[in-house]
Design a protein around this motif. Structure first.
Motif, PDB file in Angstrom:
ATOM      1  N   LEU A  83       0.826  -1.207   0.000  1.00 16.96           N
ATOM      2  CA  LEU A  83       0.000   0.000   0.000  1.00 16.96           C
ATOM      3  C   LEU A  83       0.860   1.257   0.000  1.00 16.96           C
ATOM      4  O   LEU A  83       0.467   2.283  -0.554  1.00 16.96           O
ATOM      5  N   ALA A  84       2.049   1.171   0.588  1.00 18.91           N
ATOM      6  CA  ALA A  84       2.963   2.323   0.542  1.00 18.91           C
ATOM      7  C   ALA A  84       3.413   2.595  -0.886  1.00 18.91           C
ATOM      8  O   ALA A  84       3.503   3.747  -1.316  1.00 18.91           O
ATOM      9  N   THR A 119       2.679  -6.967   1.682  1.00 17.33           N
ATOM     10  CA  THR A 119       3.491  -6.322   2.713  1.00 17.33           C
ATOM     11  C   THR A 119       2.724  -6.153   4.010  1.00 17.33           C
ATOM     12  O   THR A 119       3.273  -6.305   5.111  1.00 17.33           O
ATOM     13  N   GLU A 120       1.423  -5.861   3.898  1.00 14.61           N
ATOM     14  CA  GLU A 120       0.587  -5.620   5.088  1.00 14.61           C
ATOM     15  C   GLU A 120      -0.086  -6.881   5.617  1.00 14.61           C
ATOM     16  O   GLU A 120      -0.888  -6.801   6.547  1.00 14.61           O
ATOM     17  N   GLY A 121       0.224  -8.047   5.044  1.00 18.91           N
ATOM     18  CA  GLY A 121      -0.293  -9.299   5.577  1.00 18.91           C
ATOM     19  C   GLY A 121      -1.614  -9.771   4.993  1.00 18.91           C
ATOM     20  O   GLY A 121      -2.249 -10.684   5.535  1.00 18.91           O
ATOM     21  N   TYR A 122      -2.027  -9.193   3.872  1.00 18.24           N
ATOM     22  CA  TYR A 122      -3.229  -9.669   3.189  1.00 18.24           C
ATOM     23  C   TYR A 122      -2.881 -10.851   2.292  1.00 18.24           C
ATOM     24  O   TYR A 122      -1.725 -11.007   1.874  1.00 18.24           O
ATOM     25  N   ALA A 304      -7.029   2.577   7.886  1.00 19.07           N
ATOM     26  CA  ALA A 304      -6.157   2.048   8.940  1.00 19.07           C
ATOM     27  C   ALA A 304      -4.690   2.147   8.524  1.00 19.07           C
ATOM     28  O   ALA A 304      -3.824   2.503   9.333  1.00 19.07           O
ATOM     29  N   PHE A 305      -4.411   1.851   7.254  1.00 25.36           N
ATOM     30  CA  PHE A 305      -3.037   1.967   6.752  1.00 25.36           C
ATOM     31  C   PHE A 305      -2.565   3.413   6.842  1.00 25.36           C
ATOM     32  O   PHE A 305      -1.450   3.688   7.319  1.00 25.36           O
ATOM     33  N   GLU A 306      -3.386   4.343   6.389  1.00 23.20           N
ATOM     34  CA  GLU A 306      -2.974   5.743   6.388  1.00 23.20           C
ATOM     35  C   GLU A 306      -2.790   6.280   7.806  1.00 23.20           C
ATOM     36  O   GLU A 306      -1.906   7.098   8.055  1.00 23.20           O
ATOM     37  N   ALA A 307      -3.608   5.801   8.737  1.00 26.37           N
ATOM     38  CA  ALA A 307      -3.493   6.243  10.126  1.00 26.37           C
ATOM     39  C   ALA A 307      -2.182   5.746  10.753  1.00 26.37           C
ATOM     40  O   ALA A 307      -1.574   6.455  11.567  1.00 26.37           O
ATOM     41  N   SER A 308      -1.769   4.554  10.343  1.00 27.04           N
ATOM     42  CA  SER A 308      -0.565   3.976  10.940  1.00 27.04           C
ATOM     43  C   SER A 308       0.704   4.254  10.146  1.00 27.04           C
ATOM     44  O   SER A 308       1.797   3.948  10.609  1.00 27.04           O
ATOM     45  N   HIS A 309       0.528   4.823   8.940  1.00 24.67           N
ATOM     46  CA  HIS A 309       1.684   5.136   8.093  1.00 24.67           C
ATOM     47  C   HIS A 309       1.532   6.564   7.572  1.00 24.67           C
ATOM     48  O   HIS A 309       1.008   6.778   6.475  1.00 24.67           O
ATOM     49  N   PRO A 310       1.934   7.557   8.344  1.00 27.25           N
ATOM     50  CA  PRO A 310       1.812   8.949   7.888  1.00 27.25           C
ATOM     51  C   PRO A 310       2.436   9.115   6.519  1.00 27.25           C
ATOM     52  O   PRO A 310       3.430   8.467   6.173  1.00 27.25           O
ATOM     53  N   SER A 312       4.369   9.882   3.266  1.00 29.68           N
ATOM     54  CA  SER A 312       5.756  10.213   2.955  1.00 29.68           C
ATOM     55  C   SER A 312       5.980   9.888   1.482  1.00 29.68           C
ATOM     56  O   SER A 312       5.149   9.295   0.828  1.00 29.68           O
ATOM     57  N   THR A 313       7.120  10.250   0.978  1.00 34.03           N
ATOM     58  CA  THR A 313       7.405   9.977  -0.437  1.00 34.03           C
ATOM     59  C   THR A 313       8.211   8.700  -0.598  1.00 34.03           C
ATOM     60  O   THR A 313       8.624   8.363  -1.689  1.00 34.03           O
ATOM     61  N   THR A 314       8.441   7.990   0.478  1.00 36.69           N
ATOM     62  CA  THR A 314       9.212   6.750   0.376  1.00 36.69           C
ATOM     63  C   THR A 314       8.287   5.562   0.494  1.00 36.69           C
ATOM     64  O   THR A 314       7.405   5.511   1.345  1.00 36.69           O
ATOM     65  N   ALA A 315       8.492   4.613  -0.393  1.00 42.43           N
ATOM     66  CA  ALA A 315       7.733   3.356  -0.334  1.00 42.43           C
ATOM     67  C   ALA A 315       8.458   2.388   0.572  1.00 42.43           C
ATOM     68  O   ALA A 315       7.964   1.439   1.028  1.00 42.43           O
TER      69      ALA A 315
END
Length: 315
Positions: A83-84, A119-122, A304-310, A312-315
């Motif tokens: 998702l990043a 990456t997020e476990g899906y 939930a992803f966006e809340a836990s991953h502010p 940024s421009t880095t994946a």
């Protein structure tokens, strides 16, 4: 049977209107159906972004396409299983383009080892084929909406590549992430579930954005020889190629029709079958409760992803 052995196509690539001034993205465009889709778009003067994981493979494909068409696609790094990476790809695109006219959610993974997750476990297939594309589409919505006014037909289009496998499974929400319920499923069933999910999301997208000029169509591209079968056992793959599968260019026909032809404006929310014909998926695909539940679940995962991953421009 009419999908397994479809009648001769009435639609041909040379019927596509001039696409000069229009911007398109094709996910997974460096091989197979995506490659053939980009080839046709370039031949009709679209500006095309090839959204792929591997820069090396994409650059080789871009060079091959330039040799074939005289036009150059643009590489956009995108790994739908992260998702990043999805967020970064959308940000890079939006920094370069204000408008997007055609989004082909074409990339997919089929039958990988059951242990493989995003990456997020899906589940890798559901996370890549459904959640990754859902997030990418939503992030690109400002450009899709901006493209409505500049499009000659005052619509922009989202075309999602599903499969005949969509008829073979429905949604099992407890299998979207890894766990005991998912481990009881076969990799084939998880793939069919993801392809059914593509149809449900595409139908919901049409309902939610039709009034704003977005056309959303899902397609069964047909039984096609592509790299999608990379995880199929070699003997089975040889049999499929000999007996069941059509040459790769056929696979691009139905989604190119959906993404470019004036007649496709009449098919918002529908499921097209080979070659460029109106079909119907299984009834649950059009059930508003099923659609609402899946859309809400996907939206919750993204939030939930966006809340836990502010951001940024880095994946």
């Amino acid at each position: 049977m009419s999908q397994m052995v479809p009648p001769k196509s009435k639609f041909k690539v040379d019927q596509i209107p001039d696409l000069g001034g229009r911007v398109a993205i094709v996910t997974g465009g460096n091989v197979g159906i995506g490659y053939e889709t980009i080839k046709a778009l370039l031949q009709h003067n679209a500006k095309v972004y090839m959204a792929s994981r591997s820069r090396e493979k994409a650059e080789a494909a871009i060079a091959s396409l330039k040799e074939a068409t005289g036009k150059e696609a643009i590489f956009l790094e995108l790994d739908l299983s992260s998702l990043a990476s999805v967020r970064k790809a959308a940000k890079v695109f939006l920094a370069q383009e204000h408008e997007l006219h055609i989004l082909f959610n074409n990339a997919g993974v089929m039958w990988p080892p059951i242990d493989w997750l995003t990456t997020e476990g899906y589940d890798l297939q559901f996370g890549t084929n459904v959640l990754g594309h859902f997030y990418f589409t939503e992030l690109l919505m400002p450009a899709l909406l901006a493209g409505v006014e500049s499009s000659p037909d005052h619509h922009t289009r989202v075309v999602t590549t599903s499969s005949s496998g969509a008829y073979l499974e429905t949604l099992h929400f407890d299998t979207f992430k890894d766990g005991p319920a998912r481990r009881k499923k076969t990799k084939e069933a998880l793939y069919y579930q993801s392809k059914f999910g593509n149809v449900v999301v595409a139908h919901q997208l049409a309902k939610r954005y039709a009034s704003k000029g977005i056309i959303s169509i899902s397609v069964n591209p047909g039984n096609i020889q592509t790299e999608l079968q990379r995880y199929v056992p070699a003997l089975a793959r040889r049999f499929m190629n000999a007996v069941l599968l059509y040459p790769t260019p056929y696979g691009a026909l139905t989604q190119l029709f959906a993404g470019t032809m004036p007649e496709a404006l009449n098919y918002n929310g529908e499921f097209l079958i080979p070659w460029a014909r109106l079909g119907k998926c299984r009834p649950e695909a059009y059930d508003p409760d099923v659609g609402e539940r899946l859309w809400n679940w996907l939206d919750e995962q993204v939030k939930a992803f966006e809340a836990s991953h502010p951001d940024s421009t880095t994946a």
